[in-house]
Write an enzyme that holds these catalytic residues in place. Structure first.
Site, mmCIF file in Angstrom:
data_model
loop_
_atom_site.group_PDB
_atom_site.id
_atom_site.type_symbol
_atom_site.label_atom_id
_atom_site.label_comp_id
_atom_site.label_asym_id
_atom_site.label_seq_id
_atom_site.Cartn_x
_atom_site.Cartn_y
_atom_site.Cartn_z
ATOM 1 C CE LYS A 192 32.981 12.988 10.702
ATOM 2 N NZ LYS A 192 31.899 11.998 10.630
ATOM 3 C CG HIS A 323 28.762 5.235 14.123
ATOM 4 N ND1 HIS A 323 27.739 5.657 14.945
ATOM 5 C CD2 HIS A 323 29.404 6.359 13.706
ATOM 6 C CE1 HIS A 323 27.736 6.964 15.017
ATOM 7 N NE2 HIS A 323 28.732 7.422 14.278
#
Length: 393
Positions: A192, A323
Site C-alpha cells: 500500500k 479484487h
C-alpha cells in the site's frame, strides 16, 4: 370471471417441460469476521476512514426440491453489512418455486423486487450472494468445478499477496511478510502507498524492491488518495521500480483522470474494485482508463454480472485482476481468455473447511464441484442474524 394468476403471467415467463427442479428453501446468514489486527491503508492515514476491525458477510444457502444445494456470499467492509442482510431478506421470498438453472432470469427478478433502490450498490450486492449460490448449485449439479462449468482457459492463475503490505505494518514486518508469501508459493507482492508524505511511500517501496529483487512481480495500491497532479508526479517517480501496475491512483469514479494517466505513464494503471455495476465499469473500458480492470463479483451483483463485464474487458484485450474474495475469483479468472491475476488474502480462511492450493506462484483449481467450499463451524459461531424461507428437503 377474473383471470387466474397463471393466466395473468405472460406465456414466456411460465414454466414448461424443461423445468426439472425448483427452489424450495433459502437461508440467509449475516456473519461478522473479526480481524486480528486493525487494518489501515491510505484512506485511514488521510482521515477519510477509520481502521478496519471486521468484515461483514452475507451468506446465501439455497436448496431445491430434488435435494441440490448451493452456497454463495457477499461482503461489506466498515459499513453496510446489516443493510445487505436486510435487503436480501426482503427480496429472497421471490426465489421460491423458481428453476435454479434460470440464473439470469432470477437475477432480473430480484432486481425488480427491489427496483426502487436501484441497480447498483447495496441492493445488487445483496443479490450477489444469492447469484453466487445459484452458480455454485449449478456447477455442483453438473459435478464440475465452477471454472470448468464456465469453460476454463487454465487450471491455475497467477496470484499476488496484499494482506502483508498494509500501511499500519512496520516496514520490517512487511519484508518478513513478503518472504513468507513467496515461501508459501505466492507469485507477487503488493504494498500500500498513498500516504500524505509521498517520500515515505518511496522509501517503503525501495526497501521492498531491494529485499525481494527485480524478478518478483511487485504492485502498489494508493487506494484513491492522490489527485491528478500528485498521481502524475508520483507515477513518474515509480517508473524505475518496474511495477506490474499502479492501483487506484485516483478517485474510483474519475475515469477521465485514469485515462489521462494511463496514456502518460509506462506503468500499467489498475482500477475498478470500488465500482458497483457493469455500467460503471463500462465507463472505464470505454475511455481506455485502465490497463488492468479489477472487478469484484460480490460488489457488482454476482457472477452473472461479472461474466458480462468479463466479455466487455476481453473485447478490449484488457488484463484482469479481480479484487478480494479469491474463493470466488479464482474460478472466474481461470475462465478469462487472457492471463489474469488473483489477489491473495488469507482473511476468509476461517470461514471455510477447505483451503486453496498455492504453489509455483499460482493458485490452483481443485477438483471439488462448484466453488469447492463448505462453511466451517467457526462461520456458524460468528453468525449474528439469520432468516429462512421455504422448506428444506
Amino acid at each position: 370471471m377474473p383471470p387466474s394468476t397463471a393466466d395473468a403471467i405472460p406465456a414466456a415467463f411460465q414454466a414448461g417441460e424443461a423445468t426439472l427442479d425448483r427452489i424450495s428453501w433459502i437461508r440467509l446468514s449475516s456473519v461478522t469476521l473479526p480481524l486480528a489486527t486493525p487494518i489501515s491503508d491510505a484512506k485511514v492515514l488521510t482521515g477519510r476512514q477509520r481502521p478496519m476491525t471486521e468484515v461483514a458477510f452475507l451468506f446465501a444457502e439455497i436448496g431445491t426440491e430434488d435435494g441440490h444445494e448451493g452456497i454463495g456470499f457477499g461482503y461489506s467492509k466498515r459499513a453496510g453489512g446489516p443493510g445487505q442482510f436486510a435487503h436480501a431478506k426482503e427480496i429472497a421470498p421471490v426465489l421460491i418455486g423458481e428453476d435454479p438453472s434460470d440464473i439470469g432470469k432470477i437475477w432480473t427478478k430480484l432486481v425488480w423486487a427491489g427496483a426502487s433502490v436501484g441497480r447498483s450498490g447495496l441492493s445488487t450486492q445483496a443479490i450477489a450472494a444469492i447469484d453466487v449460490a445459484l452458480w455454485d448449485l449449478k456447477a455442483k449439479r453438473a459435478n464440475l468445478p465452477l471454472a470448468k462449468l464456465l469453460g476454463a482457459h487454465r487450471d491455475s492463475v497467477r496470484c499476488y499477496n496484499t494482506s502483508g503490505g498494509f500501511l499500519h505494518t512496520p516496514i520490517e514486518q512487511v519484508l518478513e511478510n513478503a518472504d513468507a508469501s513467496l515461501a508459501r508459493g505466492i507469485g507477487g507482492i503488493k504494498i500500500k502507498v498513498g500516504q500524505p508524505d509521498s517520500s515515505l511511500d518511496l522509501k517503503r517501496l525501495e526497501a521492498v524492491r531491494e529485499h525481494v529483487g527485480d524478478e518478483v512481480p511487485l504492485m502498489v495500491d494508493a487506494n484513491q488518495q492522490w489527485d491528478r497532479p500528485t498521481a502524475q508526479r508520483i507515477g513518474r517517480a515509480l517508473e524505475r521500480f518496474g511495477l506490474v501496475w499502479i492501483e487506484e491512483p485516483l478517485d474510483a469514479y474519475d475515469a477521465e483522470g485514469h485515462a489521462a494517466l494511463a496514456r502518460s505513464l509506462d506503468t500499467p494503471i489498475a482500477t475498478g474494485e470500488m465500482l458497483t455495476s457493469v455500467a460503471e465499469h463500462w465507463e472505464l473500458i470505454r475511455l481506455d482508463a485502465a490497463d488492468v480492470i479489477q472487478p469484484d463479483a460480490p460488489r457488482i451483483g454476482g457472477i452473472t454480472q461479472f461474466l458480462k463485464l468479463a466479455a466487455l474487458a476481453d473485447h478490449r484485450h484488457l488484463q484482469l485482476a479481480p479484487h478480494f474474495a479469491m474463493e470466488i475469483h479464482l474460478h472466474l479468472a481461470a475462465a478469462y481468455p487472457h492471463e489474469p491475476w488473483v489477489e491473495h488474502f488469507e482473511w476468509l480462511e476461517p470461514l471455510f473447511n477447505e483451503r486453496l492450493e498455492i504453489r509455483d506462484g499460482r493458485m490452483h483449481l481443485s477438483g471439488r464441484p462448484g466453488l469447492g467450499f463448505t462453511l466451517s463451524d467457526q462461520a456458524r459461531a460468528w453468525t449474528v442474524d439469520q432468516a429462512e424461507f421455504g422448506d428444506r428437503p
